[in-house]
Design a protein around this motif. Sequence first.
Motif, PDB file in Angstrom:
ATOM      1  N   LYS A   1       0.805  -1.217   0.000  1.00 32.24           N
ATOM      2  CA  LYS A   1       0.000   0.000   0.000  1.00 32.24           C
ATOM      3  C   LYS A   1       0.840   1.270   0.000  1.00 32.24           C
ATOM      4  O   LYS A   1       0.342   2.330   0.308  1.00 32.24           O
ATOM      5  N   GLY A   2       2.130   1.190  -0.318  1.00 37.84           N
ATOM      6  CA  GLY A   2       2.985   2.358  -0.400  1.00 37.84           C
ATOM      7  C   GLY A   2       3.140   3.114   0.909  1.00 37.84           C
ATOM      8  O   GLY A   2       3.424   4.294   0.927  1.00 37.84           O
ATOM      9  N   LYS A   3       2.940   2.441   2.000  1.00 39.52           N
ATOM     10  CA  LYS A   3       3.004   3.060   3.318  1.00 39.52           C
ATOM     11  C   LYS A   3       4.453   3.319   3.713  1.00 39.52           C
ATOM     12  O   LYS A   3       5.300   2.461   3.561  1.00 39.52           O
ATOM     13  N   GLN A   4       4.723   4.522   4.213  1.00 38.54           N
ATOM     14  CA  GLN A   4       6.069   4.853   4.661  1.00 38.54           C
ATOM     15  C   GLN A   4       6.172   4.610   6.162  1.00 38.54           C
ATOM     16  O   GLN A   4       5.331   5.048   6.928  1.00 38.54           O
ATOM     17  N   ILE A   5       7.211   3.898   6.567  1.00 42.94           N
ATOM     18  CA  ILE A   5       7.455   3.588   7.974  1.00 42.94           C
ATOM     19  C   ILE A   5       8.724   4.307   8.395  1.00 42.94           C
ATOM     20  O   ILE A   5       9.774   4.103   7.812  1.00 42.94           O
ATOM     21  N   SER A   6       8.616   5.154   9.406  1.00 50.09           N
ATOM     22  CA  SER A   6       9.776   5.856   9.925  1.00 50.09           C
ATOM     23  C   SER A   6      10.231   5.192  11.212  1.00 50.09           C
ATOM     24  O   SER A   6       9.416   4.804  12.032  1.00 50.09           O
ATOM     25  N   LYS A   7      11.535   5.091  11.362  1.00 52.83           N
ATOM     26  CA  LYS A   7      12.102   4.450  12.537  1.00 52.83           C
ATOM     27  C   LYS A   7      13.291   5.286  13.002  1.00 52.83           C
ATOM     28  O   LYS A   7      14.202   5.539  12.241  1.00 52.83           O
ATOM     29  N   TYR A   8      13.224   5.751  14.241  1.00 51.41           N
ATOM     30  CA  TYR A   8      14.300   6.541  14.833  1.00 51.41           C
ATOM     31  C   TYR A   8      14.791   5.810  16.070  1.00 51.41           C
ATOM     32  O   TYR A   8      14.000   5.239  16.808  1.00 51.41           O
ATOM     33  N   GLY A   9      16.082   5.866  16.312  1.00 54.88           N
ATOM     34  CA  GLY A   9      16.605   5.199  17.494  1.00 54.88           C
ATOM     35  C   GLY A   9      17.966   5.738  17.885  1.00 54.88           C
ATOM     36  O   GLY A   9      18.667   6.321  17.067  1.00 54.88           O
ATOM     37  N   GLY A  10      18.312   5.538  19.153  1.00 54.60           N
ATOM     38  CA  GLY A  10      19.612   5.973  19.626  1.00 54.60           C
ATOM     39  C   GLY A  10      19.751   5.750  21.119  1.00 54.60           C
ATOM     40  O   GLY A  10      18.785   5.440  21.807  1.00 54.60           O
ATOM     41  N   THR A  11      20.967   5.916  21.597  1.00 52.76           N
ATOM     42  CA  THR A  11      21.260   5.722  23.009  1.00 52.76           C
ATOM     43  C   THR A  11      21.115   7.047  23.748  1.00 52.76           C
ATOM     44  O   THR A  11      21.607   8.076  23.296  1.00 52.76           O
ATOM     45  N   LEU A  12      20.430   7.010  24.880  1.00 48.69           N
ATOM     46  CA  LEU A  12      20.236   8.180  25.721  1.00 48.69           C
ATOM     47  C   LEU A  12      20.662   7.864  27.145  1.00 48.69           C
ATOM     48  O   LEU A  12      20.601   6.713  27.578  1.00 48.69           O
ATOM     49  N   LEU A  13      21.084   8.888  27.862  1.00 41.61           N
ATOM     50  CA  LEU A  13      21.402   8.748  29.283  1.00 41.61           C
ATOM     51  C   LEU A  13      20.227   9.293  30.086  1.00 41.61           C
ATOM     52  O   LEU A  13      19.645  10.309  29.727  1.00 41.61           O
ATOM     53  N   TYR A  14      19.887   8.634  31.184  1.00 40.40           N
ATOM     54  CA  TYR A  14      18.784   9.090  32.012  1.00 40.40           C
ATOM     55  C   TYR A  14      19.078   8.786  33.472  1.00 40.40           C
ATOM     56  O   TYR A  14      19.939   7.986  33.795  1.00 40.40           O
ATOM     57  N   LYS A  15      18.322   9.457  34.345  1.00 41.80           N
ATOM     58  CA  LYS A  15      18.380   9.189  35.780  1.00 41.80           C
ATOM     59  C   LYS A  15      16.974   8.864  36.252  1.00 41.80           C
ATOM     60  O   LYS A  15      16.019   9.521  35.847  1.00 41.80           O
ATOM     61  N   ARG A  16      16.866   7.885  37.118  1.00 41.73           N
ATOM     62  CA  ARG A  16      15.576   7.569  37.715  1.00 41.73           C
ATOM     63  C   ARG A  16      15.339   8.491  38.898  1.00 41.73           C
ATOM     64  O   ARG A  16      16.269   8.928  39.555  1.00 41.73           O
ATOM     65  N   ARG A  17      14.082   8.742  39.213  1.00 45.72           N
ATOM     66  CA  ARG A  17      13.737   9.640  40.312  1.00 45.72           C
ATOM     67  C   ARG A  17      13.954   8.988  41.670  1.00 45.72           C
ATOM     68  O   ARG A  17      14.325   9.637  42.626  1.00 45.72           O
ATOM     69  N   ALA A  18      13.690   7.700  41.766  1.00 47.11           N
ATOM     70  CA  ALA A  18      13.791   7.016  43.057  1.00 47.11           C
ATOM     71  C   ALA A  18      15.252   6.742  43.408  1.00 47.11           C
ATOM     72  O   ALA A  18      16.047   6.354  42.561  1.00 47.11           O
ATOM     73  N   ARG A  19      15.586   6.923  44.661  1.00 48.60           N
ATOM     74  CA  ARG A  19      16.938   6.634  45.150  1.00 48.60           C
ATOM     75  C   ARG A  19      16.874   5.485  46.150  1.00 48.60           C
ATOM     76  O   ARG A  19      15.886   5.308  46.841  1.00 48.60           O
ATOM     77  N   THR A  20      17.948   4.745  46.231  1.00 52.45           N
ATOM     78  CA  THR A  20      18.019   3.691  47.238  1.00 52.45           C
ATOM     79  C   THR A  20      18.433   4.271  48.589  1.00 52.45           C
ATOM     80  O   THR A  20      18.066   3.752  49.625  1.00 52.45           O
ATOM     81  N   SER A  21      19.173   5.366  48.550  1.00 50.35           N
ATOM     82  CA  SER A  21      19.618   6.003  49.774  1.00 50.35           C
ATOM     83  C   SER A  21      19.771   7.503  49.524  1.00 50.35           C
ATOM     84  O   SER A  21      20.127   7.928  48.424  1.00 50.35           O
ATOM     85  N   PHE A  22      19.521   8.298  50.526  1.00 52.05           N
ATOM     86  CA  PHE A  22      19.547   9.749  50.361  1.00 52.05           C
ATOM     87  C   PHE A  22      20.954  10.288  50.094  1.00 52.05           C
ATOM     88  O   PHE A  22      21.140  11.203  49.306  1.00 52.05           O
ATOM     89  N   TYR A  23      21.937   9.745  50.735  1.00 55.21           N
ATOM     90  CA  TYR A  23      23.294  10.295  50.626  1.00 55.21           C
ATOM     91  C   TYR A  23      24.066   9.803  49.405  1.00 55.21           C
ATOM     92  O   TYR A  23      25.126  10.320  49.099  1.00 55.21           O
ATOM     93  N   LYS A  24      23.566   8.798  48.717  1.00 53.46           N
ATOM     94  CA  LYS A  24      24.256   8.308  47.517  1.00 53.46           C
ATOM     95  C   LYS A  24      23.815   9.100  46.290  1.00 53.46           C
ATOM     96  O   LYS A  24      22.633   9.346  46.098  1.00 53.46           O
ATOM     97  N   PRO A  25      24.759   9.483  45.436  1.00 50.94           N
ATOM     98  CA  PRO A  25      24.373  10.207  44.219  1.00 50.94           C
ATOM     99  C   PRO A  25      23.704   9.268  43.214  1.00 50.94           C
ATOM    100  O   PRO A  25      24.023   8.092  43.134  1.00 50.94           O
ATOM    101  N   LYS A  26      22.778   9.841  42.455  1.00 52.01           N
ATOM    102  CA  LYS A  26      22.138   9.056  41.403  1.00 52.01           C
ATOM    103  C   LYS A  26      23.095   8.960  40.218  1.00 52.01           C
ATOM    104  O   LYS A  26      23.707   9.948  39.817  1.00 52.01           O
ATOM    105  N   ARG A  27      23.206   7.797  39.652  1.00 58.68           N
ATOM    106  CA  ARG A  27      24.089   7.598  38.497  1.00 58.68           C
ATOM    107  C   ARG A  27      23.288   7.673  37.207  1.00 58.68           C
ATOM    108  O   ARG A  27      22.117   7.335  37.182  1.00 58.68           O
TER     109      ARG A  27
END
Length: 80
Positions: A8-34
């Motif tokens: 049906k001549g349909k165009q499919i777009s695909k984008y991808g890549g590696t991103l860095l992120y931080k989660r909001r939840a911490r295991t401990s208050f004094y440890k920095p989030k990686r």
Amino acid sequence: MTATSNDKGKQISKYGGTLLYKRRARTSFYKPKRWKSRYFEIEERMLYCYNFQPSYGGQLRRAMPLEGATVEEFEGKYPF
């Protein structure tokens, strides 16, 4: 990257890549989030999150629908 399907001549777009992120939840208050690295891919109105590239055996971690969202591609490190 962009691909075109033959049915049906349909165009499919695909984008991808590696991103860095931080989660909001911490295991401990004094440890920095990686920063964690994840591979994200947008295909057919879905956002897929993998632990690393699927071509190298990465497993799907989560998927989110992007119905009604728009995608903009920027050149360079910052959008401005």
